[in-house]
Design an enzyme around this catalytic site. Structure first.
Site: not given
Ligand code: NAD
Length: 504
Positions: A184, A259, A293, A392
């Site tokens: 997803k 992650e 990230c 963050e």
């Molecule tokens: P997010 O946590 O808001 O969303 C990530 C994904 O989770 C999206 O696909 C979203 O639709 C889904 N999601 C949201 N609520 C959910 C739920 N209740 N149940 C299941 N899925 C759900 O993050 P974002 O804003 O899309 O991305 C930014 C974040 O991602 C930052 O915190 C960043 O640090 C992190 N990130 C981490 C890495 C890593 O390798 N550690 C890499 C890239 C991004």
């Protein structure tokens, strides 16, 4: 802007990719992919609902016996072809990635797409190197060995910051190890994940091995995580959502790979090459408009270099060119959305009460006013426990703090809940070596910050999560090891049976 890849037409069949075919979602809810550089909707689609997730999981389940039963060589051959197909489509992929994310074409064509092609080629090779580590007679009467087996159907959830690379990081180790997958992507950025899955089909990877459900987190995401036929959840995103995902996953005792967020420190010791550190901090904090990230977010600079470092970064920040992602002279694109830009602006605005905004701290006007742009922002004078240092931000914001002793610098670097990445800048091998030992992060760079490699693991310590993406280490997540034990004696009454039969 160059519209050679007509998004509306190319995705006219819908934004779900299930069993090798595109189809619309059935949630009843529409969503638009918006070009954040202009605010224009470029594609509108129906989000996936629970029924679409069920169909994708069923497709992945049906494909599992064939794909997990293929030889490593067969999987490897298909994945090599997959990397070739992606390379052939590099221009389209870069174009669409820039369109949906607002990232400069320079970045998507020079980093996101070649990184994905290389990752695919790496996992095509790695597919043939799955191995068990032990085999032999560990008891005189038995031969034991370890089989490394796929986990089953993997459900993955990805963020919007590097949609293509995140799709690759999730899909490739999973399928190289013989799993099938339902991914997803973030609802803001499904397009390159769909192109990635289509390329897998074009390369001859069987239908149902790679499926995409483009849906909302709460609906499609939670349904995928809770699905009884999904054996593993692999999630990349924020720490807050990761905790929610973990709670749901544990109800069905799923394997979990998280992650999560980061807040990478950037520690400059007083013997560092100042110019290199300044350039590293600017590139490391602004890459992908700070929506990375591992981005450098907190620079700790030893007192003798502090003033010159702040002046150097401020000077380079002032020269950064914001603009159209498709203009080759653009250094910095918009943030992913107006919502994200406003979030970043609110954190910066709150910091004005306790810190100094040296440069930036505002959205540009004029031609860029319609986009989600925000100027590179440098902040000093913040306390270590303040919001701007601890949380963050995910935007083009760098906070700089001074330190005196090496002990203090390293302690400050470790003083957040996160532990994804860190860097130290020094020409002293002993300081460098100490920093690599003491910094609590899944990756520590010395005199650099950001580069990643297909061969090297990426993953967090502390609240940045657990498990590894990329590299052969990712197979630890996507495989399970089975101990197989053969009796070598053919004896009916084995010695250990005395525990039941005594001396009878
Ligand atoms: P997010 O946590 O808001 O969303 C990530 C994904 O989770 C999206 O696909 C979203 O639709 C889904 N999601 C949201 N609520 C959910 C739920 N209740 N149940 C299941 N899925 C759900 O993050 P974002 O804003 O899309 O991305 C930014 C974040 O991602 C930052 O915190 C960043 O640090 C992190 N990130 C981490 C890495 C890593 O390798 N550690 C890499 C890239 C991004």
């Amino acid at each position: 802007m160059d519209h050679r890849f007509d998004v509306k037409n190319r995705f006219a069949d819908g934004a779900q990719y299930i069993a090798g075919a595109s189809r619309p979602g059935t949630s009843g809810n529409q969503h638009s992919v918006v070009d954040p550089a202009t605010g224009d909707a470029v594609y509108t689609y129906e989000l996936a609902g629970a029924a679409d997730v069920d169909a994708a999981v069923a497709a992945a389940k049906a494909a599992l016996p064939g794909w997990s039963g293929a030889t490593p060589g067969e999987r490897s051959t298909a994945m090599h072809r997959f990397s070739e197909v992606l390379a052939e489509q590099a221009d389209d992929l870069a174009f669409v990635e820039s369109l949906q994310c607002g990232k400069p074409l320079r970045l998507s064509a020079g980093f996101d797409v070649p990184g994905t092609v290389d990752n695919t080629a790496f996992f095509a090779g790695a597919a043939r190197h799955l191995e068990g580590k032990a085999a032999g007679e560990y008891s005189a009467d038995h031969t034991s060995y370890v089989r490394r087996e796929p986990v089953g159907v993997v459900g993955s959830i990805a963020p919007w910051n590097y949609p293509l690379q995140m799709a690759a990081w999730k899909v490739l180790p999973a399928i190289a190890a013989g799993n099938t997958i339902v991914l997803k992507p973030a609802e803001l950025t499904p397009l390159t994940s769909l192109m990635f899955a289509r390329a897998a089909t074009e390369a001859g990877i069987p239908d149902g091995v790679v499926n995409i459900v483009s849906g909302a987190g709460k609906e499609a995401g939670e349904h995928l995580v809770g699905h009884p036929d999904v054996a593993m959840t692999s999630f990349t995103g924020s720490t807050g959502v990761g905790k929610r995902v973990a709670e749901i996953a544990i109800r069905t005792v799923k394997r979990l790979h998280l992650e999560l967020g980061g807040k990478a420190p950037f520690v400059v010791f007083d013997d560092a090459d100042l110019e290199a550190a300044v350039h590293g901090a600017v590139a490391g904090s602004l890459i992908n408009t700070g929506q990375d990230c591992t981005a450098a977010t907190r620079a700790y600079v030893q007192r003798p270099l502090y003033d010159a470092f702040v002046a150097g970064v401020a000077d380079l920040f002032a020269g950064i060119r914001l603009g159209d992602p498709f203009d080759p002279s653009t250094d910095l694109g918009p943030l992913i959305s107006h919502l994200q830009r406003d979030r970043v602006a609110a954190i910066v605005d709150r910091s004005r009460a306790y810190a100094t905004v040296v440069t930036g701290g505002e959205a540009p006007g004029d031609k860029l006013a319609a986009g989600a742009f925000y100027r590179p922002t440098l902040i000093t004078g913040a306390a270590q426990d303040s919001e701007i240092v601890q949380s963050e931000i995910f935007g083009p914001v760098l906070v700089v703090l001074p330190f005196d002793s090496d002990d203090e610098g390293l302690a400050l670097a470790n003083d957040t809940p996160y532990g994804l990445a860190a860097s130290a800048w020094t020409r002293d091998v002993f300081r460098a070596s100490r920093a690599t030992r003491e910094m609590k992060a899944g990756c520590v760079w010395i005199n650099d910050h950001i580069p990643i490699l297909s061969e090297m693991p990426h993953g967090g310590y502390k609240a940045s999560g657990f498990g590894k993406d990329m590299s052969a280490y990712s197979f630890e997540e996507y495989t399970q090891v089975k101990h197989v034990m053969y009796d070598n004696t053919a004896i009916v009454r084995k010695d250990w049976h005395r525990t039941i039969f005594g001396d009878r």
